[in-house]
Structure formats: C-alpha cells, structure tokens
Write a protein that holds these residues in place. Structure first.
Motif, PDB file in Angstrom:
ATOM      1  N   SER A   3      38.334  84.826 -34.693  1.00  0.00           N
ATOM      2  CA  SER A   3      37.298  84.213 -35.494  1.00  0.00           C
ATOM      3  C   SER A   3      37.352  82.686 -35.502  1.00  0.00           C
ATOM      4  N   THR A   4      36.243  82.090 -35.156  1.00  0.00           N
ATOM      5  CA  THR A   4      36.016  80.661 -35.350  1.00  0.00           C
ATOM      6  C   THR A   4      34.729  80.562 -36.140  1.00  0.00           C
ATOM      7  N   GLU A   5      34.464  79.402 -36.673  1.00  0.00           N
ATOM      8  CA  GLU A   5      33.227  79.265 -37.445  1.00  0.00           C
ATOM      9  C   GLU A   5      32.013  79.581 -36.585  1.00  0.00           C
ATOM     10  N   ALA A   6      31.998  79.085 -35.367  1.00  0.00           N
ATOM     11  CA  ALA A   6      30.860  79.329 -34.481  1.00  0.00           C
ATOM     12  C   ALA A   6      30.695  80.817 -34.188  1.00  0.00           C
ATOM     13  N   SER A   7      31.803  81.521 -33.944  1.00  0.00           N
ATOM     14  CA  SER A   7      31.688  82.952 -33.653  1.00  0.00           C
ATOM     15  C   SER A   7      31.258  83.728 -34.890  1.00  0.00           C
ATOM     16  N   ARG A   8      31.741  83.329 -36.074  1.00  0.00           N
ATOM     17  CA  ARG A   8      31.304  83.999 -37.305  1.00  0.00           C
ATOM     18  C   ARG A   8      29.809  83.784 -37.545  1.00  0.00           C
ATOM     19  N   LEU A   9      29.323  82.587 -37.207  1.00  0.00           N
ATOM     20  CA  LEU A   9      27.910  82.269 -37.408  1.00  0.00           C
ATOM     21  C   LEU A   9      27.040  82.757 -36.257  1.00  0.00           C
ATOM     22  N   HIS A  10      27.667  83.144 -35.145  1.00  0.00           N
ATOM     23  CA  HIS A  10      26.987  83.597 -33.934  1.00  0.00           C
ATOM     24  C   HIS A  10      26.078  82.505 -33.363  1.00  0.00           C
ATOM     25  N   ILE A  11      26.651  81.310 -33.233  1.00  0.00           N
ATOM     26  CA  ILE A  11      25.939  80.198 -32.593  1.00  0.00           C
ATOM     27  C   ILE A  11      26.938  79.363 -31.797  1.00  0.00           C
ATOM     28  N   SER A  12      26.418  78.450 -31.044  1.00  0.00           N
ATOM     29  CA  SER A  12      27.222  77.551 -30.225  1.00  0.00           C
ATOM     30  C   SER A  12      28.095  76.646 -31.099  1.00  0.00           C
ATOM     31  N   PRO A  13      29.340  76.395 -30.687  1.00  0.00           N
ATOM     32  CA  PRO A  13      30.186  75.453 -31.429  1.00  0.00           C
ATOM     33  C   PRO A  13      29.571  74.051 -31.513  1.00  0.00           C
ATOM     34  N   VAL A  14      28.864  73.646 -30.480  1.00  0.00           N
ATOM     35  CA  VAL A  14      28.200  72.338 -30.495  1.00  0.00           C
ATOM     36  C   VAL A  14      27.108  72.315 -31.572  1.00  0.00           C
ATOM     37  N   ALA A  15      26.386  73.425 -31.707  1.00  0.00           N
ATOM     38  CA  ALA A  15      25.355  73.508 -32.738  1.00  0.00           C
ATOM     39  C   ALA A  15      25.967  73.400 -34.128  1.00  0.00           C
ATOM     40  N   VAL A  16      27.110  74.033 -34.346  1.00  0.00           N
ATOM     41  CA  VAL A  16      27.796  73.927 -35.642  1.00  0.00           C
ATOM     42  C   VAL A  16      28.115  72.465 -35.936  1.00  0.00           C
ATOM     43  N   SER A  17      28.664  71.785 -34.952  1.00  0.00           N
ATOM     44  CA  SER A  17      29.012  70.378 -35.118  1.00  0.00           C
ATOM     45  C   SER A  17      27.787  69.531 -35.446  1.00  0.00           C
ATOM     46  N   LEU A  18      26.700  69.747 -34.724  1.00  0.00           N
ATOM     47  CA  LEU A  18      25.476  68.971 -34.971  1.00  0.00           C
ATOM     48  C   LEU A  18      24.918  69.240 -36.362  1.00  0.00           C
ATOM     49  N   LEU A  19      24.917  70.498 -36.782  1.00  0.00           N
ATOM     50  CA  LEU A  19      24.398  70.830 -38.108  1.00  0.00           C
ATOM     51  C   LEU A  19      25.260  70.220 -39.207  1.00  0.00           C
ATOM     52  N   LYS A  20      26.568  70.221 -39.007  1.00  0.00           N
ATOM     53  CA  LYS A  20      27.452  69.591 -39.989  1.00  0.00           C
ATOM     54  C   LYS A  20      27.199  68.089 -40.061  1.00  0.00           C
ATOM     55  N   GLN A  21      27.007  67.458 -38.914  1.00  0.00           N
ATOM     56  CA  GLN A  21      26.736  66.015 -38.879  1.00  0.00           C
ATOM     57  C   GLN A  21      25.451  65.674 -39.618  1.00  0.00           C
ATOM     58  N   SER A  22      24.487  66.582 -39.588  1.00  0.00           N
ATOM     59  CA  SER A  22      23.208  66.295 -40.259  1.00  0.00           C
ATOM     60  C   SER A  22      23.364  66.231 -41.766  1.00  0.00           C
ATOM     61  N   GLY A  23      24.430  66.837 -42.297  1.00  0.00           N
ATOM     62  CA  GLY A  23      24.651  66.854 -43.737  1.00  0.00           C
ATOM     63  C   GLY A  23      23.876  67.952 -44.447  1.00  0.00           C
TER      64      GLY A  23
END
Length: 120
Positions: free
Chosen positions: A94-114
């Motif tokens: 389990s990683t956050e991206a795998s739990r969310l079923h999206i790309s790890p890069v997408a997780v990073s971008l969404l977090k950066q958006s606040g």
C-alpha cells in the motif's frame, strides 16, 4: 472540463493506447479529482483558482487519465499474493497512490494545489 483532449495530446503530450476513449477517461479522471478535493473546485469554480492550482489540477487529470488507460478504472486491487512461498499482503503493497488508485504524480500535484487538505 479541467483538461480537454487538445491539452492532453498537444500540451501534456499524454500517452494513450490506440482506440481508447480519451474523452471518457478525462471525465473519469476529473470525477476522481473532484472526489479527492472534496468538490472544492466545483464550489470555488475552476476559473477562480490560481494559475498554479489550475496547472496542478489540469496535469493531475491528465496523469490520472493515463493511469486509467494503462491500469483500468476499476478500484479493486490485489489484496495479497504468494510467489514461491513468499506471501505479500496489501499492507505491504500500500502506498497513497495505490490506495487512491491514481498516479503517484497526480497525488503530488493534487497535494501541491492545497485542495486535498481536510482542514480547509
């Protein structure tokens, strides 16, 4: 839409399999972004986001669409598997991206958006 086919192909330069329904994948990715941002973008209005936030959201949608094309949109995932007597469970995978079923890069971008923060 947060990202259209023209942006995906010409600006983002996304990689999608031949015959894939890009429009549908982008809509599914947008719905996932809305879910992960608690519909804040809908409430605020995409046009009212900062340019940085817009870019983060647009690129996240494109990364998710690519991910869905390669991995499918079904959120069910492998819970465990065994190879040559070694067992691995979902807690180990389990990683956050795998739990969310999206790309790890997408997780990073969404977090950066606040916009993913629960405390807003």
């Amino acid at each position: 839409m947060y990202a259209d086919e023209n942006y995906f192909l010409n600006e983002f330069k996304g990689d999608i399999s031949e015959g894939a329904d890009l429009s549908r994948l982008l809509k599914s990715a947008e719905a996932k972004v809305d879910e992960l941002t608690f519909n804040r973008i809908r409430a605020i209005g995409f046009e009212n986001l900062s340019e940085f936030q817009k870019r983060c959201i647009t690129d996240a949608v494109c990364h998710i669409a690519e991910y869905y094309d390669k991995n499918g949109e079904d959120e069910s995932s492998v819970q465990s598997y065994t190879i040559l007597g070694v067992s691995v469970t979902s807690a180990q995978l389990s990683t956050e991206a795998s739990r969310l079923h999206i790309s790890p890069v997408a997780v990073s971008l969404l977090k950066q958006s606040g916009l993913m923060a629960r405390g807003l």
